[in-house]
Design a protein around this motif. Sequence first.
Motif, PDB file in Angstrom:
ATOM      1  N   ALA B 235       0.823  -1.221   0.000  1.00  0.00           N
ATOM      2  CA  ALA B 235       0.000   0.000   0.000  1.00  0.00           C
ATOM      3  C   ALA B 235       0.849   1.258   0.000  1.00  0.00           C
ATOM      4  O   ALA B 235       0.358   2.344   0.286  1.00  0.00           O
ATOM      5  CB  ALA B 235      -0.925  -0.017   1.207  1.00  0.00           C
ATOM      6  N   TYR B 236       2.138   1.135  -0.284  1.00  0.00           N
ATOM      7  CA  TYR B 236       3.026   2.292  -0.110  1.00  0.00           C
ATOM      8  C   TYR B 236       2.682   3.449  -1.042  1.00  0.00           C
ATOM      9  O   TYR B 236       3.024   4.587  -0.757  1.00  0.00           O
ATOM     10  CB  TYR B 236       4.485   1.880  -0.316  1.00  0.00           C
ATOM     11  N   ASP B 237       2.016   3.123  -2.140  1.00  0.00           N
ATOM     12  CA  ASP B 237       1.686   4.182  -3.077  1.00  0.00           C
ATOM     13  C   ASP B 237       0.730   5.199  -2.475  1.00  0.00           C
ATOM     14  O   ASP B 237       0.815   6.396  -2.763  1.00  0.00           O
ATOM     15  CB  ASP B 237       1.058   3.562  -4.331  1.00  0.00           C
ATOM     16  N   ASP B 238      -0.160   4.720  -1.600  1.00  0.00           N
ATOM     17  CA  ASP B 238      -1.182   5.615  -1.041  1.00  0.00           C
ATOM     18  C   ASP B 238      -0.687   6.337   0.197  1.00  0.00           C
ATOM     19  O   ASP B 238      -1.399   7.179   0.743  1.00  0.00           O
ATOM     20  CB  ASP B 238      -2.427   4.806  -0.646  1.00  0.00           C
ATOM     21  N   LEU B 239       0.476   5.971   0.677  1.00  0.00           N
ATOM     22  CA  LEU B 239       0.883   6.486   1.982  1.00  0.00           C
ATOM     23  C   LEU B 239       1.898   7.598   1.820  1.00  0.00           C
ATOM     24  O   LEU B 239       2.642   7.654   0.849  1.00  0.00           O
ATOM     25  CB  LEU B 239       1.473   5.361   2.830  1.00  0.00           C
ATOM     26  N   ASP B 240       1.929   8.429   2.838  1.00  0.00           N
ATOM     27  CA  ASP B 240       2.796   9.598   2.794  1.00  0.00           C
ATOM     28  C   ASP B 240       3.946   9.374   3.757  1.00  0.00           C
ATOM     29  O   ASP B 240       3.740   9.276   4.970  1.00  0.00           O
ATOM     30  CB  ASP B 240       1.967  10.829   3.192  1.00  0.00           C
ATOM     31  N   VAL B 272      -1.684   3.840   8.162  1.00  0.00           N
ATOM     32  CA  VAL B 272      -2.326   2.590   7.773  1.00  0.00           C
ATOM     33  C   VAL B 272      -3.551   2.348   8.640  1.00  0.00           C
ATOM     34  O   VAL B 272      -4.637   2.031   8.156  1.00  0.00           O
ATOM     35  CB  VAL B 272      -1.322   1.424   7.894  1.00  0.00           C
ATOM     36  N   LEU B 273      -3.383   2.546   9.942  1.00  0.00           N
ATOM     37  CA  LEU B 273      -4.497   2.270  10.851  1.00  0.00           C
ATOM     38  C   LEU B 273      -5.663   3.225  10.592  1.00  0.00           C
ATOM     39  O   LEU B 273      -6.811   2.900  10.847  1.00  0.00           O
ATOM     40  CB  LEU B 273      -4.024   2.372  12.308  1.00  0.00           C
ATOM     41  N   GLU B 274      -5.317   4.403  10.104  1.00  0.00           N
ATOM     42  CA  GLU B 274      -6.368   5.378   9.841  1.00  0.00           C
ATOM     43  C   GLU B 274      -7.096   5.080   8.535  1.00  0.00           C
ATOM     44  O   GLU B 274      -8.321   5.140   8.450  1.00  0.00           O
ATOM     45  CB  GLU B 274      -5.724   6.758   9.753  1.00  0.00           C
ATOM     46  N   LYS B 275      -6.292   4.754   7.519  1.00  0.00           N
ATOM     47  CA  LYS B 275      -6.851   4.680   6.169  1.00  0.00           C
ATOM     48  C   LYS B 275      -7.344   3.295   5.795  1.00  0.00           C
ATOM     49  O   LYS B 275      -7.922   3.126   4.726  1.00  0.00           O
ATOM     50  CB  LYS B 275      -5.759   5.062   5.155  1.00  0.00           C
ATOM     51  N   ILE B 276      -7.087   2.302   6.610  1.00  0.00           N
ATOM     52  CA  ILE B 276      -7.293   0.923   6.156  1.00  0.00           C
ATOM     53  C   ILE B 276      -8.740   0.700   5.708  1.00  0.00           C
ATOM     54  O   ILE B 276      -9.678   1.006   6.433  1.00  0.00           O
ATOM     55  CB  ILE B 276      -6.871  -0.074   7.252  1.00  0.00           C
ATOM     56  N   PRO B 277      -8.918   0.218   4.463  1.00  0.00           N
ATOM     57  CA  PRO B 277     -10.279   0.023   3.946  1.00  0.00           C
ATOM     58  C   PRO B 277     -10.872  -1.289   4.458  1.00  0.00           C
ATOM     59  O   PRO B 277     -10.141  -2.191   4.879  1.00  0.00           O
ATOM     60  CB  PRO B 277     -10.059  -0.014   2.433  1.00  0.00           C
ATOM     61  N   ASP B 278     -12.188  -1.391   4.425  1.00  0.00           N
ATOM     62  CA  ASP B 278     -12.837  -2.657   4.764  1.00  0.00           C
ATOM     63  C   ASP B 278     -12.786  -3.573   3.552  1.00  0.00           C
ATOM     64  O   ASP B 278     -12.569  -3.133   2.425  1.00  0.00           O
ATOM     65  CB  ASP B 278     -14.301  -2.410   5.162  1.00  0.00           C
ATOM     66  N   GLY B 279     -13.004  -4.859   3.806  1.00  0.00           N
ATOM     67  CA  GLY B 279     -13.017  -5.774   2.683  1.00  0.00           C
ATOM     68  C   GLY B 279     -12.394  -7.096   3.041  1.00  0.00           C
ATOM     69  O   GLY B 279     -11.993  -7.317   4.194  1.00  0.00           O
ATOM     70  N   PRO B 280     -12.303  -7.963   2.045  1.00  0.00           N
ATOM     71  CA  PRO B 280     -11.728  -9.281   2.325  1.00  0.00           C
ATOM     72  C   PRO B 280     -10.207  -9.191   2.504  1.00  0.00           C
ATOM     73  O   PRO B 280      -9.584  -8.218   2.082  1.00  0.00           O
ATOM     74  CB  PRO B 280     -12.083 -10.084   1.076  1.00  0.00           C
TER      75      PRO B 280
END
Lengths: 100, 387, 161, 341
Positions: B235-240, B272-280
Amino acid sequence: MTVLPYLAVSACLFGIGLYGLLSSRNFIKMLLSAEVIFNGGLLALLSLAAASGAPPTGGTIAILAIAIAAAEVGVAVSIAILMFMLKGDVDVYKLEKFKG
Amino acid sequence: MSERTIELYIGPQHPGSGHMRFDITLDGDIIVKAEPSIGYVHRSVEKIAETKTYIQIAPLVERPSLADTVNPNLGYILALEKLLGIEAPPRAQYLRTLAAEANRIHSHFYGIGILGIMLGSSTAFMWAFADREIMIELLQMLTGARITYSYVIPGGVRRDLPVGFKEAAEKALRYLERRLKDYEKLFFENPVTVARLKGVGVLKKEDAIALGIVGPNLRASGVHYDVRRIEPYAAYDDLDFEVVVKKEGDSYARLMARVEEIKQSMRIIRQVLEKIPDGPILHEKYYKMIPPKTRKQIEETGRLKFPAAFATLKPPKGEALSRVEGARGEFLYYVVSDGSPRPYRFRMVSPSFRNVWLFAHLLPGHRLADIPAIYGSIDYFPPCADR
Amino acid sequence: MFQANIVEGLIFTLAAALTIASAALVVSAKSLVYSAFFLALVGAGNAVFMAMLGFPVISLFQLSVYVGAAVTFILFSITMFRKPVRIEPTAGILALDAAVLATAGLLYAFQSVTGTPVSVGFKEISSLLIGKYRFALIIASLALVTTLIEAITLAMRGEMK
Amino acid sequence: MQVSEIISWLINLLFYKPEVFCPIFYPGLVTILALLIFIIWLERKIAAKVQLRYGPLYVTRKAGGILQLLADLLRYMFQEPIIPKTVDKIAFIAGPVLLFATAYVPAALLPATAEFTGLRSELSLLAVLALLTLAPIFDIIIGWGSNNKFSLIGSMREGYIVMSYEIPMFLSTLAIAMVYGSLNIVEIVEMQSRCWGILLNPIAAATFLLVALISTARFPFEIAEAETEIVMGPYTEYSGILYGLLMGASYVKFYVLSMLFALLFLGGWHPSITWLEKIHPAAPGLVVFIKALIIMVFGIFLRAVYPRFRVDQAIRVGWHLLFMLSMLSIAYSLAVIWLVG
């Protein structure tokens, strides 16, 4: 007890040191033998001073002698180090090549 | 050998050598030549991998590098996923990032501790080894294991985020932030530490590039290179986050680069803990293979049961290459599949193997007492190099 | 009084035996390290004599400065300790002759000396040092300090090469 | 009747004759052994406290593991001292024994109180200092005798460090002796009843303290036996009781230097507690001991704080900092003498 036995010891030290000095080719070994001679001389100086009229003067000279001897150790050892660095050896027979 | 030099064999059984040996040639107190002699803990991971099924290799690649296990695992799985032609769902990607960063903090603390004891500061060693436990506990909560997690699996991760993890992580991060200030006072800014590390073992930028150095050691020499930025995975692309770069290239810069990276990793974990999406947490191709009854159980507990297909994973013919940024540097995997359940060829290049040349390059010209300082600052890990 | 004399004689005999044996070992020991170590013992034995002669200050000075210097000797003997010491046989016999002659001559010369030691306090010596021998004291201490510094720098430079 | 006479004579000899009491009990051997056990335990305990762990615990758990070191000592005593084939046997065996002896002898010469001293001499300070300089010889000899490269390197380091701290040690001590115009420890202490030496010449005190740390290999100057570089330095080949002696010797030296610091700079047995004299004539000397203990605790606490310097850095500290400081302390003393008279 008189000072005579001390003088006898100092003479022995002198003789032993002389033998070592003459019979060795290793620079450090020669230096060590010379130091034995120095010890003999120091003892003779102090014994004679103790027996003389003015012991403090003899003692003062002895202190100065010890200080200078310690300094001399430093100088001599520096020479030995240089010799070792340049020649990788401490044989005095090779020392003549330092000339000039 | 000339008269003036002595040869000194440091290791493999020496309190400061680790599981390796240095053949050192000394002139007085100065190192003339240093040769690292590796291979004492070689365990032939690459050859063993050719005899194992694909899913069995996942725990195998973790073994060489015990302080940093998520990253090698992740790197291998990425290569495998390329072979299989699948990609993990977003939530799994975030969880992978989380585990990798927590593991990075753990590994950096380990490195700082080793550097501490090498310089003689037993307190830095004990503190760092105790504080690395914080991250181990956190990862234990997430994965159920302490050191070798095998958390990342083809198509996803093994477990979902447990209840209360966010709070626990926040608490742990706040504690570590507080502790880093203590470290600063006691170790990083200790005049003796600075005197031992500043200007020692300077690695120039050009040399670092020419030697192929990786990881914090490379970045401490002023090279802006981080796989997480250059070829983003997980997920590094989405993170700052910032890539820590230091100019000096000396041992102190390498130490401080690690310290800064710990801070950046903390930042990533928070995001990560803030942005983590729901899903499988598993790719739907495999999720569908799980019987519905078990699927329900998985949804309740958040713990995956492996689908039977994993046992006989047969990727199509082809080859795949993957890289990840481990704590010590870049891991590179190259897997060749011939369509059978076992890889035809498996190649693993570990960061310590690429950094080991630093010893031969940096040590000459320094004093004997600089060996531990340079060794510790490189964060070299012999099993990681030997594989 | 009689008892004190016996004790003194005993100490003297022991110290003399120690000193002469150590001196013999200085010149005869195979390894330079042992030689230097026995030189330290010669210095220590000499310090005992000095104390008995009534110069406690000089004795302690000898112990701290001179025996301390032996450390330097040992250290540098270690650095140069690669080759065994060779003694040339002919020179050895000549040297022995010379040494025996010198000893005998000295003993003969010393025979006429009489007198008994008296105790000398450090106050007298220090007042002499500070007063009459002030200049010599300054020179000696300067020499000591500069040569030690010089020896160190030389040694360090050698290491840095 | 006769037996009791002999016993009382023995007690008188052992406990009330300073020439016997001082070397054996205080400040001599018995105190040293007890202190060794206590101070090493304390060192480990303090380090453990800083490092968030327990430290020695399981031997006498209720007392915080204080007997751990006694257990270690017993183990060292009964462990076989391994003597490798390649070593120089005489140097290897005699070295540790002589090292411990030379470290211990100056302790026996320290005064307990003004009236109760083992050595009465005008020159007791000089005597203690002179004996202190002998120990490094054996340190170098054992490193050479071990015939191991790590030992040899450790010895060389020790030698270089000795050369760098010995002159400052003498100069700083002589500076304080100059202020009091005496080389007799008892006299120096008596003159401190009003003003402690540390106030009269703080530079000398600081120098002496640093020298004490360097010469006994406390952190950050634990260089000769730097574990991660040269295994154990000169002590690499040692085991059993010989190793115990070597380890003990450095602590004994530290004890002697701390006692000397307490006597020269911290007022010795002043303020004197006179009622203690009723228990034993040497009891007021406990004040010195407590002061020395504080110094030692400071010294061992540094282990928890500092990494170690490199050998060239330590030598630089010795020559650039300590030598200058000791020269300054001499000048300071001269100024004090000139001002106060």
